[in-house]
Design a protein around this motif. Sequence first.
Motif, PDB file in Angstrom:
ATOM      1  N   ASN A 241       0.841  -1.191   0.000  1.00  0.00           N
ATOM      2  CA  ASN A 241       0.000   0.000   0.000  1.00  0.00           C
ATOM      3  C   ASN A 241       0.884   1.252   0.000  1.00  0.00           C
ATOM      4  OD1 ASN A 241      -1.673   2.188   0.662  1.00  0.00           O
ATOM      5  ND2 ASN A 241      -3.031   0.905   1.893  1.00  0.00           N
ATOM      6  N   PRO A 242       0.844   2.083  -1.056  1.00  0.00           N
ATOM      7  CA  PRO A 242       1.688   3.274  -1.109  1.00  0.00           C
ATOM      8  C   PRO A 242       1.533   4.197   0.096  1.00  0.00           C
ATOM      9  CG  PRO A 242       0.795   2.844  -3.281  1.00  0.00           C
ATOM     10  CD  PRO A 242       0.119   1.880  -2.334  1.00  0.00           C
ATOM     11  N   GLU A 243       0.336   4.265   0.683  1.00  0.00           N
ATOM     12  CA  GLU A 243       0.156   5.111   1.862  1.00  0.00           C
ATOM     13  C   GLU A 243       0.978   4.582   3.034  1.00  0.00           C
ATOM     14  OE1 GLU A 243      -4.323   6.846   1.008  1.00  0.00           O
ATOM     15  OE2 GLU A 243      -4.100   5.138   2.364  1.00  0.00           O
ATOM     16  N   VAL A 244       0.929   3.284   3.243  1.00  0.00           N
ATOM     17  CA  VAL A 244       1.706   2.662   4.320  1.00  0.00           C
ATOM     18  C   VAL A 244       3.205   2.802   4.040  1.00  0.00           C
ATOM     19  CG1 VAL A 244       2.226   0.491   5.502  1.00  0.00           C
ATOM     20  CG2 VAL A 244      -0.147   1.042   4.882  1.00  0.00           C
ATOM     21  N   LEU A 245       3.591   2.551   2.812  1.00  0.00           N
ATOM     22  CA  LEU A 245       5.006   2.603   2.435  1.00  0.00           C
ATOM     23  C   LEU A 245       5.559   4.024   2.547  1.00  0.00           C
ATOM     24  CD1 LEU A 245       4.742   0.267  -0.673  1.00  0.00           C
ATOM     25  CD2 LEU A 245       5.907  -0.281   1.480  1.00  0.00           C
ATOM     26  N   ALA A 246       4.752   5.022   2.148  1.00  0.00           N
ATOM     27  CA  ALA A 246       5.205   6.411   2.248  1.00  0.00           C
ATOM     28  C   ALA A 246       5.420   6.810   3.702  1.00  0.00           C
ATOM     29  CB  ALA A 246       4.195   7.334   1.580  1.00  0.00           C
ATOM     30  N   LYS A 247       4.499   6.397   4.569  1.00  0.00           N
ATOM     31  CA  LYS A 247       4.656   6.718   5.992  1.00  0.00           C
ATOM     32  C   LYS A 247       5.918   6.077   6.561  1.00  0.00           C
ATOM     33  CE  LYS A 247       2.293   6.659  10.464  1.00  0.00           C
ATOM     34  NZ  LYS A 247       3.521   6.244  11.160  1.00  0.00           N
ATOM     35  N   GLN A 248       6.180   4.830   6.172  1.00  0.00           N
ATOM     36  CA  GLN A 248       7.387   4.155   6.649  1.00  0.00           C
ATOM     37  C   GLN A 248       8.645   4.873   6.184  1.00  0.00           C
ATOM     38  OE1 GLN A 248       6.810   0.195   5.096  1.00  0.00           O
ATOM     39  NE2 GLN A 248       5.550  -0.463   6.834  1.00  0.00           N
ATOM     40  N   LEU A 249       8.613   5.346   4.942  1.00  0.00           N
ATOM     41  CA  LEU A 249       9.771   6.045   4.389  1.00  0.00           C
ATOM     42  C   LEU A 249      10.008   7.365   5.119  1.00  0.00           C
ATOM     43  CD1 LEU A 249      11.848   5.632   2.142  1.00  0.00           C
ATOM     44  CD2 LEU A 249      10.365   6.929   0.610  1.00  0.00           C
ATOM     45  N   ILE A 250       8.917   8.054   5.430  1.00  0.00           N
ATOM     46  CA  ILE A 250       9.027   9.308   6.187  1.00  0.00           C
ATOM     47  C   ILE A 250       9.583   9.039   7.582  1.00  0.00           C
ATOM     48  CG2 ILE A 250       7.686  11.174   7.243  1.00  0.00           C
ATOM     49  CD1 ILE A 250       5.749  10.881   4.794  1.00  0.00           C
ATOM     50  N   ASP A 251       9.081   7.995   8.219  1.00  0.00           N
ATOM     51  CA  ASP A 251       9.551   7.653   9.564  1.00  0.00           C
ATOM     52  C   ASP A 251      11.035   7.291   9.570  1.00  0.00           C
ATOM     53  OD1 ASP A 251       7.005   8.096  10.508  1.00  0.00           O
ATOM     54  OD2 ASP A 251       6.450   5.975  10.599  1.00  0.00           O
ATOM     55  N   LYS A 252      11.488   6.651   8.499  1.00  0.00           N
ATOM     56  CA  LYS A 252      12.904   6.259   8.394  1.00  0.00           C
ATOM     57  C   LYS A 252      13.784   7.400   7.909  1.00  0.00           C
ATOM     58  CE  LYS A 252      12.133   2.571   5.855  1.00  0.00           C
ATOM     59  NZ  LYS A 252      12.370   1.319   5.073  1.00  0.00           N
ATOM     60  N   LYS A 253      13.131   8.504   7.480  1.00  0.00           N
ATOM     61  CA  LYS A 253      13.830   9.690   6.985  1.00  0.00           C
ATOM     62  C   LYS A 253      14.643   9.416   5.716  1.00  0.00           C
ATOM     63  CE  LYS A 253      14.134  12.112  11.428  1.00  0.00           C
ATOM     64  NZ  LYS A 253      13.094  11.326  12.093  1.00  0.00           N
ATOM     65  N   GLY A 254      14.086   8.579   4.863  1.00  0.00           N
ATOM     66  CA  GLY A 254      14.727   8.392   3.559  1.00  0.00           C
ATOM     67  C   GLY A 254      14.927   6.953   3.185  1.00  0.00           C
ATOM     68  N   PRO A 255      15.495   6.764   1.994  1.00  0.00           N
ATOM     69  CA  PRO A 255      16.076   7.749   1.078  1.00  0.00           C
ATOM     70  C   PRO A 255      15.012   8.569   0.336  1.00  0.00           C
ATOM     71  CG  PRO A 255      16.196   5.574   0.098  1.00  0.00           C
ATOM     72  CD  PRO A 255      15.689   5.383   1.487  1.00  0.00           C
ATOM     73  N   ASP A 256      15.459   9.663  -0.263  1.00  0.00           N
ATOM     74  CA  ASP A 256      14.548  10.557  -0.967  1.00  0.00           C
ATOM     75  C   ASP A 256      14.008   9.911  -2.237  1.00  0.00           C
ATOM     76  OD1 ASP A 256      14.788  13.521   0.262  1.00  0.00           O
ATOM     77  OD2 ASP A 256      16.714  12.492   0.446  1.00  0.00           O
ATOM     78  N   VAL A 257      12.722  10.087  -2.458  1.00  0.00           N
ATOM     79  CA  VAL A 257      12.087   9.635  -3.691  1.00  0.00           C
ATOM     80  C   VAL A 257      11.320  10.805  -4.301  1.00  0.00           C
ATOM     81  CG1 VAL A 257      11.907   7.207  -3.016  1.00  0.00           C
ATOM     82  CG2 VAL A 257      10.039   8.802  -2.460  1.00  0.00           C
ATOM     83  N   TYR A 258      11.094  10.726  -5.604  1.00  0.00           N
ATOM     84  CA  TYR A 258      10.476  11.830  -6.341  1.00  0.00           C
ATOM     85  C   TYR A 258       9.286  11.291  -7.125  1.00  0.00           C
ATOM     86  CZ  TYR A 258      14.648  14.214  -4.851  1.00  0.00           C
ATOM     87  OH  TYR A 258      15.636  14.771  -4.047  1.00  0.00           O
ATOM     88  N   LEU A 259       8.099  11.746  -6.738  1.00  0.00           N
ATOM     89  CA  LEU A 259       6.850  11.228  -7.276  1.00  0.00           C
ATOM     90  C   LEU A 259       6.160  12.323  -8.076  1.00  0.00           C
ATOM     91  CD1 LEU A 259       5.542   9.648  -3.925  1.00  0.00           C
ATOM     92  CD2 LEU A 259       7.254   8.691  -5.511  1.00  0.00           C
ATOM     93  N   ALA A 260       6.121  12.164  -9.396  1.00  0.00           N
ATOM     94  CA  ALA A 260       5.476  13.153 -10.261  1.00  0.00           C
ATOM     95  C   ALA A 260       4.120  12.607 -10.691  1.00  0.00           C
ATOM     96  CB  ALA A 260       6.353  13.432 -11.483  1.00  0.00           C
ATOM     97  N   PHE A 261       3.068  13.225 -10.206  1.00  0.00           N
ATOM     98  CA  PHE A 261       1.708  12.812 -10.550  1.00  0.00           C
ATOM     99  C   PHE A 261       1.159  13.711 -11.651  1.00  0.00           C
ATOM    100  CE2 PHE A 261       2.223  11.623  -6.074  1.00  0.00           C
ATOM    101  CZ  PHE A 261       1.734  10.321  -6.059  1.00  0.00           C
ATOM    102  N   GLN A 262       0.330  13.126 -12.512  1.00  0.00           N
ATOM    103  CA  GLN A 262      -0.489  13.948 -13.394  1.00  0.00           C
ATOM    104  C   GLN A 262      -1.869  13.302 -13.515  1.00  0.00           C
ATOM    105  OE1 GLN A 262       1.215  14.547 -17.264  1.00  0.00           O
ATOM    106  NE2 GLN A 262       1.476  12.389 -17.706  1.00  0.00           N
ATOM    107  N   VAL A 263      -2.884  14.165 -13.440  1.00  0.00           N
ATOM    108  CA  VAL A 263      -4.264  13.700 -13.403  1.00  0.00           C
ATOM    109  C   VAL A 263      -5.118  14.655 -14.230  1.00  0.00           C
ATOM    110  CG1 VAL A 263      -6.224  13.070 -11.941  1.00  0.00           C
ATOM    111  CG2 VAL A 263      -3.894  12.817 -11.061  1.00  0.00           C
ATOM    112  N   GLY A 264      -6.004  14.100 -15.064  1.00  0.00           N
ATOM    113  CA  GLY A 264      -6.915  14.923 -15.840  1.00  0.00           C
ATOM    114  C   GLY A 264      -8.146  15.313 -15.032  1.00  0.00           C
ATOM    115  N   THR A 265      -8.755  16.435 -15.407  1.00  0.00           N
ATOM    116  CA  THR A 265      -9.963  16.861 -14.694  1.00  0.00           C
ATOM    117  C   THR A 265     -11.182  16.070 -15.151  1.00  0.00           C
ATOM    118  OG1 THR A 265     -10.306  18.626 -16.311  1.00  0.00           O
ATOM    119  CG2 THR A 265      -9.099  19.200 -14.307  1.00  0.00           C
ATOM    120  N   ASN A 266     -11.052  15.335 -16.268  1.00  0.00           N
ATOM    121  CA  ASN A 266     -12.163  14.501 -16.753  1.00  0.00           C
ATOM    122  C   ASN A 266     -11.832  13.010 -16.658  1.00  0.00           C
ATOM    123  OD1 ASN A 266     -13.769  16.701 -17.348  1.00  0.00           O
ATOM    124  ND2 ASN A 266     -13.149  16.810 -19.488  1.00  0.00           N
ATOM    125  N   GLU A 267     -11.131  12.626 -15.602  1.00  0.00           N
ATOM    126  CA  GLU A 267     -10.828  11.207 -15.388  1.00  0.00           C
ATOM    127  C   GLU A 267     -12.138  10.422 -15.244  1.00  0.00           C
ATOM    128  OE1 GLU A 267      -7.831   9.504 -14.878  1.00  0.00           O
ATOM    129  OE2 GLU A 267      -6.477  11.221 -15.094  1.00  0.00           O
TER     130      GLU A 267
END
Length: 327
Positions: A241-267
């Motif tokens: 689960n990306p939400e769980v994994l992101a929290k774990q990464l924040i708690d561990k203080k890294g390593p840094d990751v870069y997440l570029a999202f793009q979403v249409g308004t008519n999805e």
Amino acid sequence: MAYFEIPPFTDKGSPVSFGGGAGAGGGQAGGAEQSANSKVLMPTGPQADFKNSMTLGDGTHVAVTTVTGKKSGFTGKVWVWAPKEYGDPKFAKSGFPVLIALPGGAGYPNNYWMGTDLGLQTSISKWYHEGKSKPFILVMPVLNPAPDDKGIYWDGSDIPGQPKMGTWLTEDVPDFAKANFRTIKSRDGWAFMGSSTGGFAGLKAVLKHPDKFKAVIASGPDIVPDSPLWKGYDKEKAENNPEVLAKQLIDKKGPDVYLAFQVGTNESNKNTLPNVQKFIATYGKGPVHTSLRVIEGGQHNAKTYVPNMGEGPIQFISKVMEGPVSD
């Protein structure tokens, strides 16, 4: 050689060589002749049997082969494309960054990024010459082990009792790329991109394996795993689960990751944009670096996503990635 013929498509099915495989680059299979501190990983071999799928106007090729993953045990097709610069003599000893491109939809038996109709390959070349993008090698594997015609898909994960698609995408496919191409040893040369369920799989892969991958472009992605195959496996589902994994990464203080999202308004799913916005608001901090491109009028399809990648997302990840690199 047949695969240099003009016009394009006259060489479909012909053998293609990217100059990789064991012994390529002066017998450097496994990096035997490289210095220990080299940033470049020369092709480790064995070389795959590539067949031409199509030829682009600049003479580059989208080629296809069948790969049996040593770690997952899964056998599937993988398409590859290398930019023209990869064959330039001045880059002959340089490692190139790899972008693993995952489709949405069925993701089987094809990966729709391999088609030139979406313009991903020509766009990468264009963006590179505009100074927006790295000259990525594109690796385009099948995403699922079978059609999802009954609403069944695998979330790019190792679901208990199912083909190990998580291991396929994050272990076997990168190993295949390293076997056949001059790549970059560190995670600074490895990223994902994907749409819809492929966007989820790429996002999850980077958050789950930040030691191996640095960035992702996730277009119209799901944010949480939702395959019906997870039933009865709540623990394993949470581990993907990306939400769980992101929290774990924040708690561990890294390593840094870069997440570029793009979403249409008519999805097609009206929750996609608010879900992504909520994820960014909650987890876009510390080592989790995010960007969001909202595509006005954009729909849930690759034709929306490719042109808009050049308007922010490709720069966002390219700024933090390396390549081409040499010793």
